[in-house]
Design a protein around this motif. Structure first.
Motif, PDB file in Angstrom:
ATOM      1  N   GLY A 113       0.814  -1.221   0.000  1.00  0.00           N
ATOM      2  CA  GLY A 113       0.000   0.000   0.000  1.00  0.00           C
ATOM      3  C   GLY A 113       0.843   1.264   0.000  1.00  0.00           C
ATOM      4  N   ARG A 114       1.855   1.300   0.879  1.00  0.00           N
ATOM      5  CA  ARG A 114       2.770   2.437   0.961  1.00  0.00           C
ATOM      6  C   ARG A 114       3.554   2.602  -0.328  1.00  0.00           C
ATOM      7  N   SER A 115       4.003   1.469  -0.846  1.00  0.00           N
ATOM      8  CA  SER A 115       4.805   1.467  -2.058  1.00  0.00           C
ATOM      9  C   SER A 115       4.017   2.059  -3.231  1.00  0.00           C
ATOM     10  N   PHE A 116       2.727   1.733  -3.303  1.00  0.00           N
ATOM     11  CA  PHE A 116       1.874   2.262  -4.378  1.00  0.00           C
ATOM     12  C   PHE A 116       1.646   3.756  -4.175  1.00  0.00           C
ATOM     13  N   SER A 117       1.214   4.144  -2.967  1.00  0.00           N
ATOM     14  CA  SER A 117       0.788   5.530  -2.784  1.00  0.00           C
ATOM     15  C   SER A 117       1.960   6.500  -2.828  1.00  0.00           C
ATOM     16  N   GLU A 118       3.148   6.050  -2.379  1.00  0.00           N
ATOM     17  CA  GLU A 118       4.328   6.936  -2.428  1.00  0.00           C
ATOM     18  C   GLU A 118       5.103   6.763  -3.727  1.00  0.00           C
ATOM     19  N   ASN A 119       4.752   5.761  -4.506  1.00  0.00           N
ATOM     20  CA  ASN A 119       5.499   5.396  -5.714  1.00  0.00           C
ATOM     21  C   ASN A 119       6.989   5.214  -5.410  1.00  0.00           C
ATOM     22  N   ARG A 120       7.257   4.440  -4.371  1.00  0.00           N
ATOM     23  CA  ARG A 120       8.632   4.130  -3.981  1.00  0.00           C
ATOM     24  C   ARG A 120       8.771   2.630  -3.787  1.00  0.00           C
ATOM     25  N   GLU A 121       9.965   2.137  -4.109  1.00  0.00           N
ATOM     26  CA  GLU A 121      10.258   0.748  -3.783  1.00  0.00           C
ATOM     27  C   GLU A 121      10.607   0.656  -2.293  1.00  0.00           C
ATOM     28  N   TYR A 122      10.262  -0.460  -1.699  1.00  0.00           N
ATOM     29  CA  TYR A 122      10.711  -0.777  -0.338  1.00  0.00           C
ATOM     30  C   TYR A 122      11.452  -2.112  -0.416  1.00  0.00           C
ATOM     31  N   CYS A 123      12.512  -2.239   0.382  1.00  0.00           N
ATOM     32  CA  CYS A 123      13.308  -3.463   0.255  1.00  0.00           C
ATOM     33  C   CYS A 123      13.951  -3.867   1.578  1.00  0.00           C
ATOM     34  N   GLY A 124      14.495  -5.055   1.579  1.00  0.00           N
ATOM     35  CA  GLY A 124      15.208  -5.568   2.747  1.00  0.00           C
ATOM     36  C   GLY A 124      15.680  -6.981   2.473  1.00  0.00           C
ATOM     37  N   TYR A 125      16.137  -7.624   3.538  1.00  0.00           N
ATOM     38  CA  TYR A 125      16.602  -9.013   3.418  1.00  0.00           C
ATOM     39  C   TYR A 125      15.866  -9.897   4.403  1.00  0.00           C
ATOM     40  N   ILE A 126      15.878 -11.190   4.086  1.00  0.00           N
ATOM     41  CA  ILE A 126      15.340 -12.194   4.998  1.00  0.00           C
ATOM     42  C   ILE A 126      16.484 -13.110   5.373  1.00  0.00           C
ATOM     43  N   GLY A 127      16.523 -13.472   6.637  1.00  0.00           N
ATOM     44  CA  GLY A 127      17.608 -14.338   7.084  1.00  0.00           C
ATOM     45  C   GLY A 127      17.115 -15.384   8.049  1.00  0.00           C
ATOM     46  N   ARG A 128      17.999 -16.331   8.299  1.00  0.00           N
ATOM     47  CA  ARG A 128      17.701 -17.429   9.218  1.00  0.00           C
ATOM     48  C   ARG A 128      18.368 -17.127  10.547  1.00  0.00           C
ATOM     49  N   LEU A 129      17.597 -17.282  11.605  1.00  0.00           N
ATOM     50  CA  LEU A 129      18.121 -17.071  12.958  1.00  0.00           C
ATOM     51  C   LEU A 129      18.667 -18.397  13.485  1.00  0.00           C
ATOM     52  N   ASP A 130      19.363 -18.337  14.614  1.00  0.00           N
ATOM     53  CA  ASP A 130      19.981 -19.590  15.090  1.00  0.00           C
ATOM     54  C   ASP A 130      18.967 -20.617  15.602  1.00  0.00           C
ATOM     55  N   ASP A 131      17.709 -20.194  15.804  1.00  0.00           N
ATOM     56  CA  ASP A 131      16.680 -21.187  16.171  1.00  0.00           C
ATOM     57  C   ASP A 131      16.007 -21.790  14.931  1.00  0.00           C
ATOM     58  N   GLY A 132      16.488 -21.423  13.744  1.00  0.00           N
ATOM     59  CA  GLY A 132      15.956 -22.005  12.512  1.00  0.00           C
ATOM     60  C   GLY A 132      14.817 -21.226  11.890  1.00  0.00           C
ATOM     61  N   SER A 133      14.304 -20.214  12.608  1.00  0.00           N
ATOM     62  CA  SER A 133      13.205 -19.431  12.044  1.00  0.00           C
ATOM     63  C   SER A 133      13.738 -18.357  11.096  1.00  0.00           C
ATOM     64  N   PHE A 134      12.842 -17.813  10.302  1.00  0.00           N
ATOM     65  CA  PHE A 134      13.216 -16.780   9.336  1.00  0.00           C
ATOM     66  C   PHE A 134      12.575 -15.464   9.718  1.00  0.00           C
ATOM     67  N   MET A 135      13.311 -14.373   9.525  1.00  0.00           N
ATOM     68  CA  MET A 135      12.688 -13.074   9.728  1.00  0.00           C
ATOM     69  C   MET A 135      13.267 -12.044   8.777  1.00  0.00           C
ATOM     70  N   ALA A 136      12.527 -10.936   8.622  1.00  0.00           N
ATOM     71  CA  ALA A 136      12.953  -9.868   7.718  1.00  0.00           C
ATOM     72  C   ALA A 136      13.699  -8.796   8.500  1.00  0.00           C
ATOM     73  N   THR A 137      14.595  -8.098   7.831  1.00  0.00           N
ATOM     74  CA  THR A 137      15.256  -6.941   8.420  1.00  0.00           C
ATOM     75  C   THR A 137      14.258  -5.783   8.489  1.00  0.00           C
ATOM     76  N   GLU A 138      14.681  -4.665   9.056  1.00  0.00           N
ATOM     77  CA  GLU A 138      13.923  -3.429   8.944  1.00  0.00           C
ATOM     78  C   GLU A 138      13.829  -3.132   7.449  1.00  0.00           C
ATOM     79  N   VAL A 139      12.758  -2.462   7.027  1.00  0.00           N
ATOM     80  CA  VAL A 139      12.634  -2.174   5.606  1.00  0.00           C
ATOM     81  C   VAL A 139      13.265  -0.823   5.283  1.00  0.00           C
ATOM     82  N   THR A 140      13.743  -0.699   4.060  1.00  0.00           N
ATOM     83  CA  THR A 140      14.346   0.539   3.578  1.00  0.00           C
ATOM     84  C   THR A 140      13.468   1.106   2.469  1.00  0.00           C
ATOM     85  N   ARG A 141      13.269   2.437   2.500  1.00  0.00           N
ATOM     86  CA  ARG A 141      12.504   3.100   1.445  1.00  0.00           C
ATOM     87  C   ARG A 141      13.475   3.520   0.361  1.00  0.00           C
ATOM     88  N   GLY A 142      13.240   3.077  -0.852  1.00  0.00           N
ATOM     89  CA  GLY A 142      14.133   3.382  -1.958  1.00  0.00           C
ATOM     90  C   GLY A 142      13.546   4.420  -2.888  1.00  0.00           C
TER      91      GLY A 142
END
Ligand SMILES: [Zn+2]
Length: 177
Positions: free
Chosen positions: A39-68
């Motif tokens: 929704g934000r990406s559409f209304s601001e016409n900006r890309e948002y990005c980040g990375y996903i990684g694996r934690l030591d308990d095996g779960s996955f999570m995303a980083t904070e997002v960056t507005r591009g």
């Protein structure tokens, strides 16, 4: 023609059983964060990005997002908490008749390949793409509207969109755009 048809049918049989190298937790994290950003990406016409990684308990999570910018985004999120960075993700900003934003760009794929991570891209039409970080093949995980949709989006404006593109096919698409 018959010969070509045979080759095409054979190719389809050969590529169909190839499994997508993507852990379920990674996909779930990508889907969730991209769904929140569309929704934000559409209304601001900006890309948002980040990375996903694996934690030591095996779960996955995303980083904070960056507005591009309107057609680029360089993540500034903190990846130090991850045992391993497994995927990038980004939105494709708002609908623009001048941009071929319903498919991943060749630089999206090249970036993931060079970093050795998978990629997830959400488009203004609401498609979700998966880029396999080992093969560079981009596959549509879900089609129009499954990740929300920019109200300005015009279906079909960018021409036919395949379910799957190799990097070579994306290069061909980009050069004819
Ligand atoms: Zn992109």
């Amino acid at each position: 023609m018959k010969w070509l048809g045979g080759i095409a049918a054979l190719a389809l049989v050969l590529v169909t059983p190839v499994a997508i190298a993507q852990p379920a937790g990674e996909l779930a994290a990508a889907r969730q964060v991209l769904g929140q950003l569309q929704g934000r990406s559409f209304s601001e016409n900006r890309e948002y990005c980040g990375y996903i990684g694996r934690l030591d308990d095996g779960s996955f999570m995303a980083t904070e997002v960056t507005r591009g910018g309107t057609d680029s985004c360089l993540s500034r999120g903190d990846e130090s908490r991850f045992l391993e960075i497994t995927a990038s993700f980004h939105t494709h900003a708002g609908f623009d008749t001048e941009a071929d934003s319903e498919v991943p760009s060749t630089s999206d794929v090249e970036g993931d390949l060079s970093e050795g991570v998978n990629g997830y891209v959400a488009t203004p039409g609401g498609r979700l793409w998966f880029i396999d970080g080992r093969t560079g093949v981009a596959t549509q995980l879900c089609g129009l509207g499954c990740m929300g949709q920019d109200p300005r989006f015009i279906a079909g404006d960018a021409g036919p969109i395949a379910q799957r593109y190799t990097l070579q096919e994306l290069r061909a698409r980009e050069s004819s755009w």
